[in-house]
Scaffold this motif. Structure first.
Motif, short mmCIF file in Angstrom:
data_model
loop_
_atom_site.label_atom_id
_atom_site.label_comp_id
_atom_site.label_asym_id
_atom_site.label_seq_id
_atom_site.Cartn_x
_atom_site.Cartn_y
_atom_site.Cartn_z
N ALA A 176 26.02 77.54 83.36
CA ALA A 176 24.93 77.35 82.39
C ALA A 176 25.35 76.39 81.29
N PHE A 177 26.61 76.48 80.87
CA PHE A 177 27.13 75.58 79.83
C PHE A 177 27.20 74.15 80.36
N LEU A 178 27.69 73.98 81.59
CA LEU A 178 27.79 72.64 82.18
C LEU A 178 26.41 72.03 82.40
N GLU A 179 25.45 72.88 82.78
CA GLU A 179 24.08 72.38 82.98
C GLU A 179 23.49 71.90 81.66
N ALA A 180 23.76 72.65 80.58
CA ALA A 180 23.27 72.23 79.27
C ALA A 180 23.92 70.93 78.82
N ALA A 181 25.20 70.74 79.19
CA ALA A 181 25.90 69.52 78.82
C ALA A 181 25.29 68.29 79.48
N GLU A 182 24.77 68.47 80.68
CA GLU A 182 24.18 67.35 81.41
C GLU A 182 22.69 67.19 81.12
N ALA A 183 22.15 68.04 80.26
CA ALA A 183 20.71 68.02 80.02
C ALA A 183 20.27 66.80 79.22
N SER A 184 21.19 66.22 78.44
CA SER A 184 20.82 65.06 77.64
C SER A 184 22.06 64.24 77.31
N PRO A 185 21.90 62.95 77.07
CA PRO A 185 23.05 62.12 76.66
C PRO A 185 23.69 62.61 75.37
N ALA A 186 22.88 63.15 74.46
CA ALA A 186 23.42 63.64 73.19
C ALA A 186 24.37 64.81 73.43
N ASN A 187 24.01 65.71 74.34
CA ASN A 187 24.88 66.85 74.64
C ASN A 187 26.17 66.40 75.30
N ARG A 188 26.07 65.44 76.21
CA ARG A 188 27.28 64.94 76.87
C ARG A 188 28.21 64.29 75.85
N SER A 189 27.63 63.50 74.94
CA SER A 189 28.44 62.83 73.93
C SER A 189 29.09 63.85 73.00
N TYR A 190 28.34 64.88 72.61
CA TYR A 190 28.89 65.90 71.70
C TYR A 190 30.04 66.65 72.37
N LEU A 191 29.88 66.99 73.65
CA LEU A 191 30.94 67.71 74.36
C LEU A 191 32.19 66.83 74.49
N ASP A 192 32.00 65.54 74.73
CA ASP A 192 33.16 64.62 74.81
C ASP A 192 33.91 64.60 73.48
N GLU A 193 33.17 64.61 72.36
CA GLU A 193 33.82 64.61 71.05
C GLU A 193 34.62 65.89 70.84
N MET A 194 34.07 67.03 71.25
CA MET A 194 34.78 68.30 71.09
C MET A 194 36.02 68.36 71.98
N LYS A 195 35.93 67.78 73.18
CA LYS A 195 37.10 67.75 74.05
C LYS A 195 38.20 66.87 73.44
N GLN A 196 37.79 65.75 72.84
CA GLN A 196 38.76 64.87 72.18
C GLN A 196 39.43 65.59 71.02
N LEU A 197 38.65 66.33 70.22
CA LEU A 197 39.20 67.09 69.11
C LEU A 197 40.17 68.16 69.61
N ASP A 198 39.82 68.83 70.70
CA ASP A 198 40.70 69.86 71.25
C ASP A 198 42.03 69.27 71.70
N ARG A 199 41.97 68.10 72.36
CA ARG A 199 43.21 67.44 72.78
C ARG A 199 44.05 67.03 71.57
N GLN A 200 43.37 66.51 70.54
CA GLN A 200 44.07 66.09 69.32
C GLN A 200 44.76 67.29 68.67
N LEU A 201 44.08 68.42 68.65
CA LEU A 201 44.64 69.63 68.06
C LEU A 201 45.92 70.04 68.76
N HIS A 202 45.91 70.02 70.08
CA HIS A 202 47.10 70.40 70.83
C HIS A 202 48.25 69.41 70.61
N ARG A 203 47.91 68.11 70.55
CA ARG A 203 48.96 67.11 70.38
C ARG A 203 49.63 67.24 69.01
N THR A 204 48.82 67.43 67.99
CA THR A 204 49.38 67.45 66.64
C THR A 204 50.21 68.69 66.36
N LEU A 205 49.97 69.76 67.11
CA LEU A 205 50.70 71.00 66.87
C LEU A 205 51.91 71.16 67.79
#
Length: 249
Positions: free
Chosen positions: A20-49
């Motif tokens: 259901a989460f993946l389907e919502a992510a593909e529902a619009s370009p805005a959702n896909r872009s927002y999820l990509d930003e959150m994934k980038q932030l998550d990777r940054q968090l792990h790298r910095t720590l």
């Protein structure tokens, strides 16, 4: 799944594989872009720590054990070299908007250039910028959930007597992530930020803008920022939190 629920889950678990989460992510370009930003932030968090063990630390420990003096002798402990960190700026559009929005408010700190922000300015900007999204939200946050977020900053909250936490998550702060938690105070919500100490921001112990006030408390592993209503007694909240925080760094 509505957009608000999708964004909450994207912030908390950007790698969620729920259909259901993946389907919502593909529902619009805005959702896909927002999820990509959150994934980038998550990777940054792990790298910095991921802090590397200082070179030669094991040898220094063995040397100290070999030359350990008698109880009546006093020595200066061997200190490891400073850990170098490499924070890459996170140019998140939301953070920029928050800073621009707050720039028109009168604040009680000295005037500085845009290249010299303070911890107080960035924290206040976040509170005003995120207010529309978390106002009235009560996620009934448990101690287990709080510590699942805090552990990334080397902190553990041992207990929360009489404390009601309505929201907790990571946020894109200044050149890196920080913990954002909202507690219910006597006069309204109190925002708490745990900001790693190596974030290059000036520290001012207390500040206010006529509507909100804040205090900054340097702790062992991070700087804690508390922001609440002008009539909110922040000092007791700070003391209670400090007394129940345990640090592993």
């Amino acid at each position: 799944m509505d957009e608000l629920e999708f964004r909450r889950r994207a912030i908390a678990h950007p790698t969620d594989a729920d259909p259901a989460f993946l389907e919502a992510a593909e529902a619009s370009p805005a959702n896909r872009s927002y999820l990509d930003e959150m994934k980038q932030l998550d990777r940054q968090l792990h790298r910095t720590l991921e802090v590397e063990v200082p070179a030669g630390l094991a040898e220094r420990i063995l040397l100290r054990q070999a030359v350990e003096p008698d109880d009546d002798e006093v020595v200066v402990p061997l200190l490891p070299p400073p850990v170098r960190t490499n924070w890459r700026p996170l140019a998140m559009a939301a953070s920029v908007a928050f800073l621009l929005g707050i720039s028109t408010r009168w604040l009680s700190w000295p005037v500085t250039t845009p290249d010299e922000p303070s911890l107080a300015q960035v924290a206040m900007a976040h509170v005003y910028g995120e207010e529309p999204f978390i106002k009235g939200v009560d996620e009934r946050v448990s101690l287990q959930t709080i510590n699942a977020k805090m552990e990334k900053y080397g902190a553990t909250l041992m207990d929360m007597p009489g404390m009601k936490v309505t929201y907790v998550n990571h946020c894109a702060f200044y050149q890196g992530p920080a913990l954002h938690m909202v507690l219910q105070g006597k006069m309204g919500p109190v925002s708490l930020f745990l900001v790693p100490k190596h974030v290059p921001l000036r520290i001012q112990p207390d500040f206010a803008d006529g509507q909100l006030k804040g205090e900054i408390l340097p702790l062992k592993g991070a700087n804690m920022v508390l922001i609440g209503d002008m009539q909110e007694p922040l000092a007791p909240v700070a003391r209670q939190l400090e007394s129940h925080l345990h640090w592993s760094i």
